[in-house]
Scaffold this motif. Structure first.
Motif, mmCIF file in Angstrom:
data_model
loop_
_atom_site.group_PDB
_atom_site.id
_atom_site.type_symbol
_atom_site.label_atom_id
_atom_site.label_comp_id
_atom_site.label_asym_id
_atom_site.label_seq_id
_atom_site.Cartn_x
_atom_site.Cartn_y
_atom_site.Cartn_z
ATOM 1 N N LYS A 11 0.648 -1.395 -0.101
ATOM 2 C CA LYS A 11 -0.140 0.060 -0.055
ATOM 3 C C LYS A 11 0.843 1.205 -0.022
ATOM 4 O O LYS A 11 0.467 2.379 -0.596
ATOM 5 N N HIS A 47 -1.628 8.908 1.763
ATOM 6 C CA HIS A 47 -2.415 7.633 2.139
ATOM 7 C C HIS A 47 -3.348 7.813 3.506
ATOM 8 O O HIS A 47 -2.482 8.516 4.322
ATOM 9 N N HIS A 48 -4.577 7.474 3.854
ATOM 10 C CA HIS A 48 -5.018 7.881 4.997
ATOM 11 C C HIS A 48 -5.888 6.440 5.506
ATOM 12 O O HIS A 48 -6.709 5.900 4.809
ATOM 13 N N SER A 62 -11.622 10.728 2.672
ATOM 14 C CA SER A 62 -9.929 10.806 2.183
ATOM 15 C C SER A 62 -9.671 9.383 2.707
ATOM 16 O O SER A 62 -8.609 9.043 2.406
ATOM 17 N N ASP A 122 -8.748 5.809 2.838
ATOM 18 C CA ASP A 122 -8.412 4.686 1.872
ATOM 19 C C ASP A 122 -8.822 3.320 2.099
ATOM 20 O O ASP A 122 -9.040 2.515 1.527
ATOM 21 N N LEU A 123 -8.402 3.299 3.496
ATOM 22 C CA LEU A 123 -8.754 1.702 4.206
ATOM 23 C C LEU A 123 -8.976 1.774 5.459
ATOM 24 O O LEU A 123 -8.733 2.725 6.335
ATOM 25 N N ARG A 125 -15.197 1.265 -0.136
ATOM 26 C CA ARG A 125 -13.749 1.465 0.493
ATOM 27 C C ARG A 125 -13.310 0.226 1.137
ATOM 28 O O ARG A 125 -14.180 -0.478 1.811
#
Length: 211
Positions: free
Chosen positions: A8, A78-79, A145, A147-148, A188
């Protein structure tokens, strides 16, 4: 998990972290002989150390308000969100370490004795737990925002079941419903971690007696 995050973050997979590092011949052996927190001291002192550095993320059993804490730069590429009970809190230091290594920020929320499951737990604090979960789900849904989402919970919980079904089915259905909301119904990704092993009583005393 380490490999997934390495990919990631655009880094080479196979980093030497976690239990797999102990069996990989390519990973150098650990030279540490110390435990963190230390094995000495009372059980009460041990639990007081459990959430050091994450009090701004953790809500006690009797509370319904949420505490969303953040680690990393707001403009990180990444968030990731990490949510759950105290067993999810166990992963907070690892998440913080990833923040320090890559272009990542983390949002976290934890509540004691509250498995992140919309099914009703057979527990006196379930009402407050359910309110907390709903509020966290709403907050995460508003943040596009992310991502995971990573989540885990204490596995040894009993859930109320409808007539004709059992507790296992109720738990599974509850987790499915919860993860669907976490993942915005497929928009998501959600990473659900298996609960960490539960040691027997007296394990700290046992470990302290071994070389």
């Amino acid at each position: 998990v380490a490999e997934a995050f390495a990919k990631k973050l655009g880094k080479k997979a196979g980093v030497c972290v976690g239990a797999d590092a102990l069996r990989s011949p390519s990973c150098p052996p650990s030279r540490s002989t110390e435990f963190t927190p230390p094995l000495e001291g009372s059980q009460r002192e041990f639990y007081q150390l459990e959430d050091v550095g994450y009090r701004d993320c953790f809500v006690k059993q009797t509370k319904t308000g949420i505490k969303l804490c953040h680690r990393g730069k707001s403009d990180a590429r990444h968030h990731v969100a990490l949510v759950g009970d105290s067993h999810a809190l166990q992963w907070a230091p690892a998440m913080t370490a990833l923040v320090e290594r890559g272009d990542l920020r983390v949002t976290m929320a934890f509540r004691g004795s509250c498995p992140f499951n919309l099914a009703r737990v057979i527990d006196g604090t379930q009402k407050e737990c359910g309110i907390w979960i709903d509020r966290v789900l709403d907050e995460l849904a508003r943040d596009e925002s992310i991502d995971l989402v990573v989540t885990t919970s204490f596995a040894d919980k009993r859930f109320e079941s409808a007539p004709g079904s059992d507790m296992f089915e109720a738990a599974v259905q509850g987790y499915v419903e919860t993860w669907e909301r976490l993942g915005l119904k497929g928009k998501r990704p959600v990473l659900a971690l298996r609960d960490t092993p539960l040691p027997r009583r007296g394990y700290r005393e046992c470990l302290s007696k071994r070389e």
